[in-house]
Design a protein around this motif. Sequence first.
Motif, PDB file in Angstrom:
ATOM      1  N   UNK A  12      12.663  -0.893  -0.231  1.00  0.00           N
ATOM      2  CA  UNK A  12      12.576   0.562  -0.358  1.00  0.00           C
ATOM      3  C   UNK A  12      13.972   1.159  -0.476  1.00  0.00           C
ATOM      4  N   UNK A  13      14.059   2.250  -1.235  1.00  0.00           N
ATOM      5  CA  UNK A  13      15.277   3.045  -1.326  1.00  0.00           C
ATOM      6  C   UNK A  13      14.882   4.498  -1.163  1.00  0.00           C
ATOM      7  N   UNK A  14      15.573   5.185  -0.277  1.00  0.00           N
ATOM      8  CA  UNK A  14      15.286   6.595  -0.014  1.00  0.00           C
ATOM      9  C   UNK A  14      13.810   6.831   0.299  1.00  0.00           C
ATOM     10  N   UNK A  15      13.208   5.899   1.037  1.00  0.00           N
ATOM     11  CA  UNK A  15      11.823   6.033   1.457  1.00  0.00           C
ATOM     12  C   UNK A  15      10.786   5.667   0.406  1.00  0.00           C
ATOM     13  N   UNK A  16      11.218   5.299  -0.781  1.00  0.00           N
ATOM     14  CA  UNK A  16      10.302   4.963  -1.875  1.00  0.00           C
ATOM     15  C   UNK A  16      10.316   3.458  -2.135  1.00  0.00           C
ATOM     16  N   UNK A  17       9.160   2.921  -2.456  1.00  0.00           N
ATOM     17  CA  UNK A  17       9.043   1.514  -2.811  1.00  0.00           C
ATOM     18  C   UNK A  17       9.675   1.300  -4.185  1.00  0.00           C
ATOM     19  N   UNK A  18      10.652   0.392  -4.269  1.00  0.00           N
ATOM     20  CA  UNK A  18      11.314   0.117  -5.553  1.00  0.00           C
ATOM     21  C   UNK A  18      11.079  -1.307  -6.033  1.00  0.00           C
ATOM     22  N   UNK A  19      10.603  -2.172  -5.138  1.00  0.00           N
ATOM     23  CA  UNK A  19      10.376  -3.549  -5.544  1.00  0.00           C
ATOM     24  C   UNK A  19       9.837  -4.386  -4.408  1.00  0.00           C
ATOM     25  N   UNK A  20       9.704  -5.649  -4.704  1.00  0.00           N
ATOM     26  CA  UNK A  20       9.208  -6.609  -3.722  1.00  0.00           C
ATOM     27  C   UNK A  20       9.813  -7.968  -4.065  1.00  0.00           C
ATOM     28  N   UNK A  21      10.167  -8.711  -3.044  1.00  0.00           N
ATOM     29  CA  UNK A  21      10.650 -10.067  -3.269  1.00  0.00           C
ATOM     30  C   UNK A  21       9.737 -11.032  -2.544  1.00  0.00           C
ATOM     31  N   UNK A  22       9.438 -12.115  -3.223  1.00  0.00           N
ATOM     32  CA  UNK A  22       8.537 -13.121  -2.663  1.00  0.00           C
ATOM     33  C   UNK A  22       9.300 -14.418  -2.448  1.00  0.00           C
ATOM     34  N   UNK A  25       0.874  -1.164   0.000  1.00  0.00           N
ATOM     35  CA  UNK A  25       0.000   0.000   0.000  1.00  0.00           C
ATOM     36  C   UNK A  25       0.916   1.220   0.000  1.00  0.00           C
ATOM     37  N   UNK A  26       0.734   2.110  -0.968  1.00  0.00           N
ATOM     38  CA  UNK A  26       1.599   3.279  -1.110  1.00  0.00           C
ATOM     39  C   UNK A  26       0.766   4.555  -1.202  1.00  0.00           C
ATOM     40  N   UNK A  27       1.429   5.675  -0.956  1.00  0.00           N
ATOM     41  CA  UNK A  27       0.773   6.966  -1.142  1.00  0.00           C
ATOM     42  C   UNK A  27       1.138   7.512  -2.526  1.00  0.00           C
ATOM     43  N   UNK A  28       0.727   8.745  -2.804  1.00  0.00           N
ATOM     44  CA  UNK A  28       0.963   9.337  -4.122  1.00  0.00           C
ATOM     45  C   UNK A  28       2.441   9.566  -4.426  1.00  0.00           C
ATOM     46  N   UNK A  29       3.302   9.572  -3.414  1.00  0.00           N
ATOM     47  CA  UNK A  29       4.754   9.727  -3.606  1.00  0.00           C
ATOM     48  C   UNK A  29       5.465   8.370  -3.646  1.00  0.00           C
ATOM     49  N   UNK A  30       4.689   7.299  -3.723  1.00  0.00           N
ATOM     50  CA  UNK A  30       5.195   5.923  -3.765  1.00  0.00           C
ATOM     51  C   UNK A  30       5.948   5.530  -2.490  1.00  0.00           C
TER      52      UNK A  30
END
Length: 155
Positions: A127-137, A57-62
Amino acid sequence: MAIKSFQGKRAEPEKPVEEPILVEDYMSTSLITFRKEEKITDVIAKLVENRISGGPVVNERNELLGIISEGDCLKQISDSRYYNMPMEDLTVKKHMTCNVETIDGKMNVLDAAKKFVELKHRRFPICEDGKLVGQISQSDILKAAMQLKGDTWRT
């Protein structure tokens, strides 16, 4: 008389440099994400349509706000039926998991596998620098493991 050898000292054979297999090499970067204002019924439809078990779940700034999962949705279906309440007004904000553990994209996949086992999670956001960059399962870790030699667990 002693015989002298002119071969010189033999060099030690070079060991191949092992490149770590990193989480960032196997993480998914094209993600299905959700917004906190989104309705649970819409989340359920996206989960089923995309054959996924949850997502960030992310906001408008990812920026990562939480995770919503099939389990969160199932609980709402069950509660809605038990208490005879409509689900149309339920949103992600009240039903997502907010305290989300993330992992570093530079982490070795074997260390990530250990974390999956210890914490019993199905996915970890990166996350990098507070932003979601990916996901690992878990399945991403299994794909990485297939590229390792089973007897030594090295590339």
